[in-house]
Design an enzyme around this catalytic site. Structure first.
Site: not given
Ligand code: SAH
Length: 229
Positions: A90, A117, A155, A170
């Site tokens: 994220p 995590e 795509r 698109d």
């Molecule tokens: N503790 C981390 C969140 C881990 S979520 C933080 O606060 O940043 C667990 C996994 O989900 C991440 O390692 C990632 O691979 C995936 N993930 C969660 N949200 C995501 C997003 N918005 N974009 C891409 N991968 C995501």
């Protein structure tokens, strides 16, 4: 183009790959997708992929060794040019049309799905070539982000979407504007009509109307796109 996905939930990824445009691209040989179970790259009896965070705190962290081993097994020593190794996170670079285009130009992409995590930071520092987020919200794993990336990239691979004009028109692709509204039959439904110009058969006027609609929508819903271009 080849895409490999490394996950602890391979079945979660395989389902969506077996339907629709991505499945057709795979069947046509335009796209080759490999799904790998991270546990196959562990060396202990219990196939452990996670461990407690150094420094304490809640939850578990994906260990570096299986992820490094997976990538090293997927990327053969003879492979010419380093593939893109994408860590889903994220806090990564936000996935946009531009990022998808950049990835679509690569021959080989490996996508790493985090869980719990997150992933030991050494994976980002020393294994991944890029870190990508699909939006400002936290999901429980990288599987859905990996599928989103595969779909958006596929795509853009020539031949994957039957009608090339469909992709170039698109949202985001056409001059960075949102798409114009679409209507289909019936021309009147529950008393709701469609814009008469679309029934006029006048192609230049239809084109003008669509362009004006795309601009107006972009101005109203996504003025940031006009500012950025
Ligand atoms: N503790 C981390 C969140 C881990 S979520 C933080 O606060 O940043 C667990 C996994 O989900 C991440 O390692 C990632 O691979 C995936 N993930 C969660 N949200 C995501 C997003 N918005 N974009 C891409 N991968 C995501």
């Amino acid at each position: 183009m080849r895409i490999d996905i490394v996950t602890i939930f391979p079945a979660m990824v395989r389902g969506p790959l077996s339907e629709g445009i991505v499945a057709r691209a795979i069947a046509k040989g335009l796209l080759d997708v490999g799904v790998h179970d991270l546990r196959d790259f562990t060396t202990d009896r219990h196939r452990v992929v996670d461990d407690m965070p150094f420094g304490g705190g809640p939850g578990m962290v994906l260990k570096p060794e299986p992820l490094f081993a997976a990538v090293e097994a997927i990327v053969g020593p003879g492979e010419a040019g380093r593939p893109a190794i994408v860590l889903t996170s994220p806090d990564g670079e936000r996935l946009t049309h531009g990022v998808a285009k950049r990835l679509a130009a690569r021959d080989h992409i490996v996508i790493l799905c985090g869980r719990y995590e997150g992933v030991d930071e050494r994976v980002r520092e020393h294994l991944a070539t890029e870190t990508i987020s699909i939006g400002d919200y936290v999901l429980s794993g990288g599987e859905l982000p990996a599928l989103v990336i595969v779909d958006a990239v596929a795509r853009l691979v020539p031949g994957v979407v039957g009608d090339e004009a469909s992709v170039s028109g698109d949202t985001f692709a056409r001059d960075g504007l949102l798409d114009f509204p679409q209507y289909t039959r019936p021309a009147e439904f529950r008393g709701f009509g469609v814009p008469p110009v679309l029934l006029s058969g006048h192609h230049a006027e239809i084109e003008r109307w669509r362009r004006a609609q795309a601009l107006e929508r972009t101005r109203r819903h996504r003025p940031d796109l006009l500012r950025d271009s």
